[in-house]
Design a protein around this motif. Structure first.
Motif, PDB file in Angstrom:
ATOM      1  N   ALA A  86     -11.611  -3.007 -77.405  1.00 41.42           N
ATOM      2  CA  ALA A  86     -12.660  -4.026 -77.853  1.00 41.42           C
ATOM      3  C   ALA A  86     -13.767  -3.561 -78.265  1.00 41.42           C
ATOM      4  CB  ALA A  86     -12.927  -5.016 -76.634  1.00 41.42           C
ATOM      5  N   ASN A  87     -13.508  -2.321 -79.091  1.00 45.95           N
ATOM      6  CA  ASN A  87     -14.913  -1.477 -79.578  1.00 45.95           C
ATOM      7  C   ASN A  87     -14.784  -1.328 -81.165  1.00 45.95           C
ATOM      8  OD1 ASN A  87     -16.449   0.681 -79.785  1.00 45.95           O
ATOM      9  ND2 ASN A  87     -16.244   1.450 -77.951  1.00 45.95           N
ATOM     10  N   PRO A  88     -15.770  -1.646 -81.811  1.00 46.48           N
ATOM     11  CA  PRO A  88     -15.335  -1.740 -83.303  1.00 46.48           C
ATOM     12  C   PRO A  88     -15.841  -0.218 -83.824  1.00 46.48           C
ATOM     13  CG  PRO A  88     -17.439  -2.616 -82.650  1.00 46.48           C
ATOM     14  CD  PRO A  88     -16.896  -2.627 -81.588  1.00 46.48           C
ATOM     15  N   ILE A  89     -16.023   0.617 -82.927  1.00 49.05           N
ATOM     16  CA  ILE A  89     -16.278   1.973 -83.560  1.00 49.05           C
ATOM     17  C   ILE A  89     -15.403   2.967 -82.836  1.00 49.05           C
ATOM     18  CG2 ILE A  89     -18.562   1.671 -84.435  1.00 49.05           C
ATOM     19  CD1 ILE A  89     -19.518   2.933 -81.794  1.00 49.05           C
ATOM     20  N   ALA A  90     -14.218   2.461 -82.359  1.00 50.31           N
ATOM     21  CA  ALA A  90     -13.191   3.154 -81.603  1.00 50.31           C
ATOM     22  C   ALA A  90     -12.153   3.852 -83.116  1.00 50.31           C
ATOM     23  CB  ALA A  90     -12.489   2.546 -80.725  1.00 50.31           C
ATOM     24  N   GLY A  91     -11.726   5.076 -82.873  1.00 54.26           N
ATOM     25  CA  GLY A  91     -10.891   5.307 -84.065  1.00 54.26           C
ATOM     26  C   GLY A  91     -10.316   6.700 -83.248  1.00 54.26           C
ATOM     27  N   PRO A  92      -8.968   7.097 -84.208  1.00 52.35           N
ATOM     28  CA  PRO A  92      -8.322   8.405 -83.643  1.00 52.35           C
ATOM     29  C   PRO A  92      -9.457   9.638 -83.760  1.00 52.35           C
ATOM     30  CG  PRO A  92      -7.487   7.303 -85.718  1.00 52.35           C
ATOM     31  CD  PRO A  92      -8.509   6.614 -85.337  1.00 52.35           C
ATOM     32  N   TYR A  93     -10.280   9.558 -84.708  1.00 49.36           N
ATOM     33  CA  TYR A  93     -10.910  10.876 -84.598  1.00 49.36           C
ATOM     34  C   TYR A  93     -12.184  10.712 -83.799  1.00 49.36           C
ATOM     35  CZ  TYR A  93     -13.640  14.529 -87.204  1.00 49.36           C
ATOM     36  OH  TYR A  93     -14.184  15.768 -87.283  1.00 49.36           O
ATOM     37  N   VAL A  94     -12.996   9.598 -83.821  1.00 54.62           N
ATOM     38  CA  VAL A  94     -13.982   9.549 -82.683  1.00 54.62           C
ATOM     39  C   VAL A  94     -13.837   9.604 -81.401  1.00 54.62           C
ATOM     40  CG1 VAL A  94     -15.980   8.464 -84.146  1.00 54.62           C
ATOM     41  CG2 VAL A  94     -14.210   7.145 -83.183  1.00 54.62           C
ATOM     42  N   LEU A  95     -12.434   9.318 -81.185  1.00 50.16           N
ATOM     43  CA  LEU A  95     -12.052   9.462 -79.689  1.00 50.16           C
ATOM     44  C   LEU A  95     -11.454  10.537 -79.141  1.00 50.16           C
ATOM     45  CD1 LEU A  95     -10.840   5.799 -78.898  1.00 50.16           C
ATOM     46  CD2 LEU A  95     -12.976   6.651 -78.350  1.00 50.16           C
ATOM     47  N   GLY A  96     -11.223  11.556 -80.172  1.00 45.45           N
ATOM     48  CA  GLY A  96     -10.762  12.759 -79.942  1.00 45.45           C
ATOM     49  C   GLY A  96      -9.262  13.124 -79.924  1.00 45.45           C
ATOM     50  N   ILE A  97      -8.714  11.894 -80.517  1.00 48.75           N
ATOM     51  CA  ILE A  97      -7.010  11.906 -80.546  1.00 48.75           C
ATOM     52  C   ILE A  97      -6.472  13.066 -81.557  1.00 48.75           C
ATOM     53  CG2 ILE A  97      -5.221  10.538 -80.854  1.00 48.75           C
ATOM     54  CD1 ILE A  97      -7.003   8.049 -79.366  1.00 48.75           C
ATOM     55  N   SER A  98      -7.317  12.933 -82.676  1.00 44.46           N
ATOM     56  CA  SER A  98      -6.925  13.623 -83.981  1.00 44.46           C
ATOM     57  C   SER A  98      -6.910  14.928 -83.312  1.00 44.46           C
ATOM     58  CB  SER A  98      -7.895  13.504 -85.004  1.00 44.46           C
ATOM     59  OG  SER A  98      -7.684  12.128 -85.595  1.00 44.46           O
ATOM     60  N   SER A  99      -8.090  15.531 -82.568  1.00 47.65           N
ATOM     61  CA  SER A  99      -8.413  16.908 -82.217  1.00 47.65           C
ATOM     62  C   SER A  99      -7.312  17.378 -81.188  1.00 47.65           C
ATOM     63  CB  SER A  99      -9.502  16.925 -81.666  1.00 47.65           C
ATOM     64  OG  SER A  99     -10.745  16.526 -82.619  1.00 47.65           O
ATOM     65  N   GLY A 100      -6.890  16.297 -80.413  1.00 50.96           N
ATOM     66  CA  GLY A 100      -5.804  16.675 -79.146  1.00 50.96           C
ATOM     67  C   GLY A 100      -4.451  17.043 -80.023  1.00 50.96           C
ATOM     68  N   ALA A 101      -4.240  16.362 -81.020  1.00 45.49           N
ATOM     69  CA  ALA A 101      -3.085  16.400 -81.971  1.00 45.49           C
ATOM     70  C   ALA A 101      -2.983  17.884 -82.797  1.00 45.49           C
ATOM     71  CB  ALA A 101      -2.869  15.363 -83.124  1.00 45.49           C
TER      72      ALA A 101
ATOM     73  N   GLY B  87     -17.141 -15.895 -68.033  1.00 45.47           N
ATOM     74  CA  GLY B  87     -17.300 -14.552 -68.645  1.00 45.47           C
ATOM     75  C   GLY B  87     -17.273 -14.555 -70.143  1.00 45.47           C
ATOM     76  N   ARG B  88     -18.535 -13.796 -70.848  1.00 42.13           N
ATOM     77  CA  ARG B  88     -18.432 -13.788 -72.456  1.00 42.13           C
ATOM     78  C   ARG B  88     -17.707 -12.733 -72.899  1.00 42.13           C
ATOM     79  NH1 ARG B  88     -23.853 -15.646 -74.920  1.00 42.13           N
ATOM     80  NH2 ARG B  88     -22.523 -14.552 -76.562  1.00 42.13           N
ATOM     81  N   THR B  89     -16.731 -12.906 -73.733  1.00 43.89           N
ATOM     82  CA  THR B  89     -16.156 -11.736 -74.399  1.00 43.89           C
ATOM     83  C   THR B  89     -16.467 -11.609 -75.868  1.00 43.89           C
ATOM     84  OG1 THR B  89     -14.402 -13.580 -74.698  1.00 43.89           O
ATOM     85  CG2 THR B  89     -13.878 -11.560 -73.334  1.00 43.89           C
ATOM     86  N   ASP B  90     -16.812 -10.621 -76.191  1.00 44.11           N
ATOM     87  CA  ASP B  90     -17.270 -10.558 -77.438  1.00 44.11           C
ATOM     88  C   ASP B  90     -16.039 -10.750 -78.583  1.00 44.11           C
ATOM     89  OD1 ASP B  90     -20.163  -9.738 -77.841  1.00 44.11           O
ATOM     90  OD2 ASP B  90     -19.510  -7.808 -76.378  1.00 44.11           O
ATOM     91  N   LEU B  91     -16.655 -11.808 -79.285  1.00 44.41           N
ATOM     92  CA  LEU B  91     -15.516 -11.957 -80.315  1.00 44.41           C
ATOM     93  C   LEU B  91     -15.886 -11.581 -81.608  1.00 44.41           C
ATOM     94  CD1 LEU B  91     -14.940 -15.599 -78.738  1.00 44.41           C
ATOM     95  CD2 LEU B  91     -13.362 -13.680 -78.480  1.00 44.41           C
TER      96      LEU B  91
END
Lengths: 340, 371
Positions: A86-101, B87-91
């Motif tokens: 639930a995080n719009p700036i998550a991604g394989p590169y920023v989360l270190g998943i690419s680096s693990g690979a 609880g507020r979820t971010d939509l």
């Protein structure tokens, strides 16, 4: 409005498809040796052994296919991770998943090269997948402890640094012969991909991407929050596991063949959500796939042609275009929160 | 009318092996509103989680309709029960219609595409809850009250037989609270939905529930109609109220009474004294009040705030005895405040008290006036 939306989506999809076709052709035609479109067609259709044919069929075509498929894979992988956390700036590169690979692939390559064995495409993906899962496990452990989205990203970036430095360390002590190979690859590039890799890439990426497409219904419910999704009848555990596995396979596939490619996984889904005006997975997954293809084809074209004959690493270009989008995604989220 | 739709028998709920609430006996019929009240941390939300199948029960059984909740498939559960959380979820990038449409999830196919029938039900749910105008608005751009209503519409679109809400009225202003709870009542009646909710606002729980379940100290303490719960000092004991007095008839609390010898005597009645009592309480001035009839509307307020209260039996004229007590207290007070403008035959005594005071007071004041 329902109708307007349908029109908007149709137009956007059509535009993306056209753009991907255009960049695909440009990618094949453009480069140090300029080949006209008609020559490209001729080179592809008749099997003669001309220089044009060799360049097109054995170098540029696999490269273009790989850029398109792997770009799509990265974007979908990013969108899966964004939904998961639930995080719009998550991604394989920023989360270190690419680096693990990257780490596990580098280690695997070095070990096998010493014994003069070349890894097959599937083995490359396998070792990358293993590394992805290791990083993912670390991130998941940490995500239970951090409640804040920036902390999660920082944790991911740190994991990325750790993996990268271990990789660098390994590369330092590798045989001279291996270094050139590894170095190129660990910077991120579509250049090393040959026609032999294409079948495995195609099958893996298309299977994983379509699997994610069939997750779009439960993912849509998951976007409302875990409790609501559960109440709607979603098997949360299965969904989460599926999202983790699919996103890991997709990013592993990219890293195995092109090395770590930065920011595509965050930037493309963000742009797509803005373009289509929705975060509905049913739309965003296919749109991100095509969008990622366009983005990577365009970036690779720039990487190859900007300072030709010197070729830039793909991450150099994706970072230039992608990183600002990531910042924008972060800011837009903050203003949204403040406004609400 | 109708059979029980939700039933819990000797139910214990909690996390893992740790029991949070034990001994739950719940029965809700279609159209009924059951409200769970109790102090913070008593386990109200845990109960909701268990009966909505988000948390496995530790022991006992939950029956929905005619089937045991533990035997129902996820899909069947989602077709019978809908939840609404505060609880507020971010939509991200969702219109209100998107959110309401998600309620159709259990009814749609593999890809979750809405049929014409689904769309009609979504529209209907939005009309019923009065949010049709918000259809295309982003959910992040609406007020908390509207948002809560959107979540309710979403639950309605799910066409449940049981609707479970966790503090639906929190964060809403008073009118929105009333609107939402009235809407819930209407929905319960018109669609024969059983509503189970938790509320912190006791006054609203008292007015909008058919049944109230009280939870405290890991136990379900009492279940009954509001009039059975809001009587005597039960609520006061349930919450361990020590910073004021709870008035069960009104469902509200008065602040702590100022302690000490009364300094002011208030003559009130018929509700006229309430604001004065509260003002004196705020200023921390102990006061006496009287003479009040025991059935006077302001009697409970005076009783909880006045240091000394002189009372008279209901519907009786004020007796000499009460007057004598009032006089005695009045003498010790430095001031008398009369809130009554019109006296009648029942509170003749109070008029007399006032007149007596005025005469003595004027005599005392004469000298300083000359000076």
């Amino acid at each position: 409005m329902q109708k307007n939306r349908a029109i908007r989506w149709t137009v956007c999809f059509a535009a993306l498809i056209i753009l991907s076709a255009v960049f695909f052709l440009l990618e094949i035609a453009g480069g140090t040796t300029d080949i006209s479109f008609s020559d490209v067609l001729r080179a592809l259709t008749d099997g003669s052994d001309t220089a044009a044919h060799t360049i097109v069929a054995e170098i540029r075509l696999p490269r273009a296919i790989a850029a398109a498929l792997l770009g799509g894979a990265l974007s979908v992988s990013g969108f899966l991770l964004q939904t998961f956390f639930a995080n719009p700036i998550a991604g394989p590169y920023v989360l270190g998943i690419s680096s693990g690979a990257k780490l596990t692939v580098a280690l695997a390559m070095m070990i096998t090269m010493q014994h003069n064995i070349l890894l097959s495409s599937a083995e490359m993906i396998g070792s990358a997948f293993f590394g992805s899962l290791l990083s993912m496990a670390a991130i998941l452990l940490l995500s239970g402890k951090v409640k804040n989205m920036s902390q999660l990203i920082i944790a991911g970036v740190m994991i990325g640094y750790i993996c990268s430095s271990v990789t660098e360390l390994a590369v330092t002590f590798a045989d001279d012969a291996n270094i050139v190979n590894l170095h190129n690859w660990s910077m991120g590039s579509f250049s090393g991909i040959s026609m032999d890799n294409i079948p495995v890439i195609t099958v893996t990426v298309l299977l994983a991407a379509s699997a994610s497409f069939f997750l779009s219904k439960p993912m849509g419910a998951f976007q409302l929050g875990e409790s609501y999704a559960q109440n709607l009848g979603v098997d949360i555990r299965r969904l989460k596991l599926a999202m983790i596995l699919i996103s890991s396979v997709l990013s592993a596939c990219v890293t195995a063949f092109a090395g770590p490619v930065s920011f595509v996984g965050v930037a493309v889904p963000h742009l797509i959500k803005n373009l289509f005006g929705t975060a509905r997975p049913l739309i965003v997954i296919p749109a991100s796939f095509i969008g990622g293809a366009v983005f990577c084809l365009a970036c690779d074209l720039v990487a190859r042609t900007l300072f030709a004959p010197v070729e830039l690493s793909i991450s150099t270009i994706t970072a230039v275009f992608g990183a600002p989008v990531v910042v924008a995604a972060m800011l837009s989220r903050r203003t949204q929160k403040r406004g609400a | 009318m109708g059979n029980t739709v939700l039933k819990a028998e000797s139910l214990a709920v909690g996390y893992g092996k740790k029991i949070v609430v034990d001994g739950l006996e719940i029965e809700v019929r279609p159209g009924e509103v059951l409200t769970i009240i109790g102090p913070n941390g008593a386990g109200k939300t845990t109960i909701l989680k268990s009966i909505s199948a988000q948390l496995p029960a530790i022991s006992g059984s939950i029956t929905v309709g005619s089937s045991d909740l533990a035997d129902m498939s996820l899909r069947d559960i989602s077709k019978t029960m809908a939840v609404c959380f505060t609880g507020r979820t971010d939509l991200e990038r969702m219109t209100c219609e998107d959110v309401v449409s998600s309620g159709r999830y259990p009814y749609t196919g593999r890809l979750g595409l809405l049929s014409e029938e689904d769309k009609r039900i979504v529209r209907q749910a939005m009309e019923l809850t009065g949010i049709s105008a918000l259809c295309d608005t982003d959910v992040n751009c609406i007020s908390d009250g509207q948002r809560q209503t959107v979540m309710l519409a979403r639950a309605v679109a799910q066409q449940p037989r049981v609707l479970i809400l966790d503090e639906p009225s929190s964060f809403l202003d008073i009118n929105n609270k009333l609107r939402l709870l009235s809407l819930l009542r209407e929905l319960a009646k018109s669609r024969s939905i059983a509503v189970v909710q938790t509320l912190h606002e006791l006054d609203l729980a008292q007015r909008f529930s058919d049944k109230i379940l009280c939870v405290k100290d890991n136990k379900a303490q009492r279940i009954g109609a509001p009039e059975e719960i809001f009587c005597g000092d039960y609520i006061s004991r349930l919450y361990g109220i020590s910073y004021g007095t709870f008035l069960p008839g009104f469902g509200v609390a008065e602040a702590q009474k100022p302690e000490g010898q009364p300094q002011v005597f208030v003559i009130g009645g018929g509700g006229s004294g309430i604001s004065t009592y509260r003002r004196l309480q705020r200023q921390g001035i102990p006061f006496a009040a009287g003479v009040l009839h025991e059935n006077d509307v302001e009697y409970p307020v005076a009783k909880s705030l006045a240091a000394v209260l002189i009372t008279e039996k209901a519907f009786e004229p004020i007796s000499e005895e009460s007057m004598a007590r009032a006089r005695e207290i009045m003498k010790k007070c430095s001031e008398v405040i009369c809130c009554i403008e019109v006296f009648g035959s029942m509170n003749k005594g109070n008029r007399k008290l006032l007149e007596e005071y005025n005469i003595s007071h004027l005599e005392q004041k004469k000298e300083p006036e000359i000076l």
